[in-house]
Design an enzyme around this catalytic site. Sequence first.
Site, PDB file in Angstrom:
ATOM      1  N   SER A  39       0.830  -1.220   0.000  1.00 48.84           N
ATOM      2  CA  SER A  39       0.000   0.000   0.000  1.00 48.84           C
ATOM      3  C   SER A  39       0.857   1.260   0.000  1.00 48.84           C
ATOM      4  O   SER A  39       0.583   2.204  -0.742  1.00 48.84           O
ATOM      5  CB  SER A  39      -0.999  -0.002   1.153  1.00 48.84           C
ATOM      6  OG  SER A  39      -0.403  -0.439   2.323  1.00 48.84           O
ATOM      7  N   GLU A  76      -2.999   7.640   3.985  1.00 52.45           N
ATOM      8  CA  GLU A  76      -3.387   6.380   4.632  1.00 52.45           C
ATOM      9  C   GLU A  76      -4.104   6.646   5.964  1.00 52.45           C
ATOM     10  O   GLU A  76      -5.089   6.003   6.293  1.00 52.45           O
ATOM     11  CB  GLU A  76      -2.149   5.493   4.845  1.00 52.45           C
ATOM     12  CG  GLU A  76      -2.530   4.106   5.281  1.00 52.45           C
ATOM     13  CD  GLU A  76      -1.553   3.025   4.838  1.00 52.45           C
ATOM     14  OE1 GLU A  76      -0.772   3.234   3.888  1.00 52.45           O
ATOM     15  OE2 GLU A  76      -1.592   1.956   5.456  1.00 52.45           O
ATOM     16  N   ASP A  82       7.069   3.120   6.284  1.00 52.76           N
ATOM     17  CA  ASP A  82       6.928   2.422   5.007  1.00 52.76           C
ATOM     18  C   ASP A  82       7.027   3.394   3.837  1.00 52.76           C
ATOM     19  O   ASP A  82       7.703   3.135   2.841  1.00 52.76           O
ATOM     20  CB  ASP A  82       5.566   1.705   4.942  1.00 52.76           C
ATOM     21  CG  ASP A  82       5.381   0.735   6.083  1.00 52.76           C
ATOM     22  OD1 ASP A  82       6.362   0.478   6.810  1.00 52.76           O
ATOM     23  OD2 ASP A  82       4.257   0.238   6.255  1.00 52.76           O
TER      24      ASP A  82
END
Length: 402
Positions: free
Chosen positions: A136, A168, A180
């Site tokens: 993602s 997100e 990430d």
Amino acid sequence: MDKNDSLHPINEVLSFFKKTFGDTENVRVFTAPGRVNLIGEHIDYCGGYVFPAALTLGTYVAIRRNETNDTVRIAATTIDGIRTFKLSDIDSAKTLDWGNYQAGVVKELLSLGLSLGGFDAVYHSTIPFGAGLSSSASIEVSTGLAVSTIFGSPLTGKELALAGQRAENRFCGVNCGIMDQFASSMGREDHAILLDCASITHKYVPLDLGDNVLVLANTCKRHALGASKYNERRQEVSVGLEEMNRIAKAHGAPKKPNLCAFTKAELKEYAPEIASDVIRKRVMHVVSENERVKEAVALLESGRLAEFGALLRDANQSIRYLYEATGEELDAIYDATLDFEGCIGSRMTGGGFGGCTVNIVKASAVEAFKAHVAERYTAATGNVPEFYVCKVGDGARECHLV
Ligand code: GLA
């Protein structure tokens, strides 16, 4: 890369673009990688140090502006049909079955003041889905880079990471930290990134593993952050911070901005006074993990690989027993490595509750390692694992065919 290689992801995404939108004139291709985290788990949102590296697996986006001012059309090589949303009504994209990471990022770009128009894009991923390898984040970062670039205002790596994280958090409802997206946008070939999540500053550390390689062992238990206990853990550590500050105050010590600002000595002093056993365990993981990251990086930099590997194992036990973010499958695949001599370190990586472990394995023993772990893991869980020998690659970039 060779442009005649039809299996190359760049060619794959371009040929799907042609199939979907008619031709590939003026199409540009961008990519952003997934990541593996070597150590520093569940502490990016506590102001800690983390130590991820970008993979050579990633999301590829083929993209061009369309003739509209407002309409975004997106497709993916593994999903049927085209999803559409309007820049003027992005929130309606929240109800799409697929495409809300992209929509969330576009919304962030608009709120940064970028002047955007309609575009068409096709996505193709080489990251195993749901394996905890940040597929993602790689969608978010590749979207941010692609869209900001084709509309003439490319974001910097750090801006891309922050925009992806906000998307997100705000649009997709997962309260993730910065690790990430940062690894995906800022990765460097053959290097890991020591990222200080309190200041968002970083340094690259050469990933020299001697005659060892990194092997990812996928439990093939889908890890779904939103559905998992991720947000619950975040809640618990925010209670943990309040508790530690309350106790610090009673000891006459100043308030700290995040849990990783507490030292191990302070942890030892205050932990017995934390009211809840669960919160105490979470806090113990966070503070000790932050110390382990610093120690691990120093060991790696001085070539002390066996000790580096041993610290990875300590980190696994901390996330397993104190943070309780593993589960039956991750525990079984980790335990299966314990009596394998050629594996000097192993731990779960990423959000947990499924997904992968990362293992440091002697290059000459990789095949034996796979057979050894697969046999034990399948006997314990009934699941068949997958393995990937992973290479460490660069962060987000535009792709050019040679
Ligand atoms: C997920 C999140 C990251 C980080 C890890 C755990 O991957 O997206 O921000 O919190 O879990 O270390």
